[in-house]
Design an enzyme around this catalytic site. Structure first.
Site, short mmCIF file in Angstrom:
data_model
loop_
_atom_site.label_atom_id
_atom_site.label_comp_id
_atom_site.label_asym_id
_atom_site.label_seq_id
_atom_site.Cartn_x
_atom_site.Cartn_y
_atom_site.Cartn_z
N LYS A 55 0.85 -1.20 0.00
CA LYS A 55 0.00 0.00 0.00
C LYS A 55 0.88 1.25 0.00
O LYS A 55 1.94 1.27 0.65
CB LYS A 55 -0.90 -0.02 1.25
CG LYS A 55 -1.95 1.09 1.30
CD LYS A 55 -2.84 0.92 2.53
CE LYS A 55 -3.93 1.97 2.61
NZ LYS A 55 -4.82 1.80 3.80
N SER A 130 -9.75 1.66 2.94
CA SER A 130 -8.94 2.50 2.09
C SER A 130 -7.87 1.74 1.30
O SER A 130 -7.33 2.27 0.33
CB SER A 130 -8.24 3.57 2.94
OG SER A 130 -7.35 2.95 3.86
N SER A 154 -9.85 -0.86 7.08
CA SER A 154 -9.34 -0.67 5.71
C SER A 154 -8.69 -1.87 5.07
O SER A 154 -8.35 -1.80 3.89
CB SER A 154 -8.35 0.48 5.69
OG SER A 154 -9.03 1.68 5.62
N1 GLN Z 1 -13.03 3.70 6.39
C1 GLN Z 1 -12.46 4.13 7.63
C2 GLN Z 1 -12.11 5.60 7.54
O1 GLN Z 1 -12.44 6.17 6.56
C3 GLN Z 1 -11.29 3.30 8.00
C4 GLN Z 1 -10.06 3.71 7.32
C5 GLN Z 1 -8.89 2.87 7.66
O2 GLN Z 1 -9.02 1.81 8.30
N2 GLN Z 1 -7.72 3.36 7.31
O3 GLN Z 1 -11.54 6.18 8.39
#
Ligand code: GLN
Length: 464
Positions: A55, A130, A154
């Protein structure tokens, strides 16, 4: 041989990327060079030349780390993250960096400054986020494993939407040295795999204490691979029935119910449990995560990293223009929310209250694990949604995390396991949450379940 394999993988990545946009950079020169070097002494390397995608918020020496943001521009780290270094030392070959929501803020990959990654099961749909690009790289068959990061779901949520395995380990299990900070009390590196076994191989190499990260725990790293075949007979699975109500898509519910029966068939005992404070998870998460983000993101000022706005006549103006032009709308929203909940008049009402509720969420799990080995829930309330469907409705987007955030708040390990397809042929995932340091048991359960109940179909877009 390793070199030929890496050549094939890179060709696949390059061929699929115009459609899927899962890679932000593909590093063919270095990957081939590494592969060549590994061929000389393949036996000394436990990972034996496997290709891995990373990532783009995990630092890789000399290779761009953008965090999906304009503000980092062409930033190239001077060092490898510890997880990356350990993968390389073990004979993993980094083939590229993957697309993501800007600074890992999002659940669809649509907040990337470089366009969304697309779901290989249906390219009109999001892959989740994400860590969308890493999930797509695995789901499309380009690589078997990829690193992602988790703050609130994410890795598990995109794993669920893309039909693959996604593990978020216990807080402190994997060093975060070189993982760009979003919300430090929640952040963790997580792993995607096409099988539980491939996740086990990678966590075994990267887990463990790292003197460069004071939050990494000094807890022995077991041989995860040797735990994959244990029988599940007698394992107690707690099901919080209250999670199966409002907002849960019917097909997801049916598929998860079937998975529960399958676990029963494998000898598990299913018991009802309650997690009374989990319903506050989203509210608590979006206070704590934004508060910490507003502080962590203060460092992007146009002086130290990447992008700097032009035509500013004074220092303050330069800061403001850089941040105005460099950050996307979701990141700005989070910085403003976070600054607000930390401001002196509201700190007690929001931030400090959220911390107290977080402790209650953790206590709920402590009580639950006194009576069961795993907690089972859906991973995501819906299957993959269409691109653009939730972009104008941040609250709907935030609700994607309803089943995942509580494990992050409590610091617990959790895994998403593919458990079926909807009538539209979209993947559905079931989540198991374990007690602290039980990654091996989670991988074991995922492996036994998926060997008995594999997903029988492949995505529309696939390298194979
Ligand atoms: N979807 C969650 C957010 O927008 C989690 C993001 C993540 O785990 N980095 O914060």
């Amino acid at each position: 041989m390793i070199k030929d394999e890496i050549k094939r993988v890179i060709a696949n990545a390059e061929r699929l990327n115009p459609t899927l946009n899962s890679f932000l950079s593909i590093d063919s020169d270095v990957a081939l060079e590494t592969a060549g070097a590994l061929e000389v002494s393949p036996r000394q390397h436990p990972l034996g030349g496997i290709p891995i995608a990373i990532k783009d918020n995990i630092c890789t020496k000399g290779l761009r780390t953008s965090c999906g943001s304009r503000i980092l521009g062409n930033y190239k780290a001077q060092y490898d993250a510890t997880a990356v270094k350990r993968l390389k030392d073990a004979g993993g070959v980094i083939i590229g960096k993957t697309n993501m929501d800007e600074f890992a803020m999002g659940s669809s990959n649509e907040n990337s400054a470089f366009g969304p990654a697309r779901n290989p099961w249906d390219i009109e749909r999001v892959p989740g986020g994400s860590s969308g690009g890493s999930a797509v790289a695995v789901a499309s068959g380009v690589v078997d494993v990829a690193l992602g990061s988790e703050t609130g779901g994410s890795v598990r949520q995109p794993a669920s939407l893309c039909g693959i395995f996604g593990l978020k380990p216990t807080y402190g299990r994997i060093s975060r040295y070189g993982l760009v900070a979003f919300a430090s009390s929640l952040d963790a590196i997580g792993i995607f795999g096409s099988s539980a076994g491939s996740v086990a191989d990678v966590i075994g190499v990267i887990a463990g204490r790292d003197p460069l990260d004071s939050t990494s725990a000094d807890v022995p790293v077991p041989d995860y691979h040797s735990m994959l075949e244990h029988e599940l007979k007698g394992k107690r699975i707690g099901v919080p029935r209250a999670f199966f109500g409002e907002g849960l898509d019917e097909e997801v519910r049916d598929s998860v119910e079937t998975a529960i029966e399958s676990f029963r068939g494998l000898g598990c005992e299913i018991i009802d449990i309650e997690l009374p404070h989990a319903k506050y998870g989203i509210a608590v998460y979006y206070i704590i995560a934004t508060a910490e983000a507003s502080s962590n993101l203060a460092r992007y000022d146009g002086v130290r990293y990447g992008y700097r706005a032009e035509n500013a006549t004074a220092l303050r103006e330069m800061y403001m223009k850089t941040r105005e032009e460099g950050f996307g709308p979701e990141v700005k929203r989070r910085i403003m929310l976070g600054t607000y909940v930390l401001s002196s008049g509201y700190y007690d009402a929001y931030y400090s209250k959220a911390q107290k509720v977080r402790a209650l969420v953790r206590d709920d799990y402590r009580a639950a694990f006194a009576g069961c080995d795993f907690v089972l829930t859906p991973t995501s309330p819906t299957t993959a949604f269409r691109l653009g469907e939730r972009s104008d409705d941040p609250l709907a987007m935030y609700l994607s995390d309803i089943y995942t955030v509580s494990a992050n708040l409590a610091g617990l390990p959790a895994i998403s396991i593919p458990c079926g397809l909807s009538s539209e042929r979209l993947p559905i995932g079931v989540q198991l949450i374990g007690n602290y340091w039980t990654e091996g048991d989670l991988l074991n359960a995922a492996n036994i379940y998926s060997t008995n109940y594999p997903l029988s179909q492949k995505p529309m877009i696939s390298a194979e």
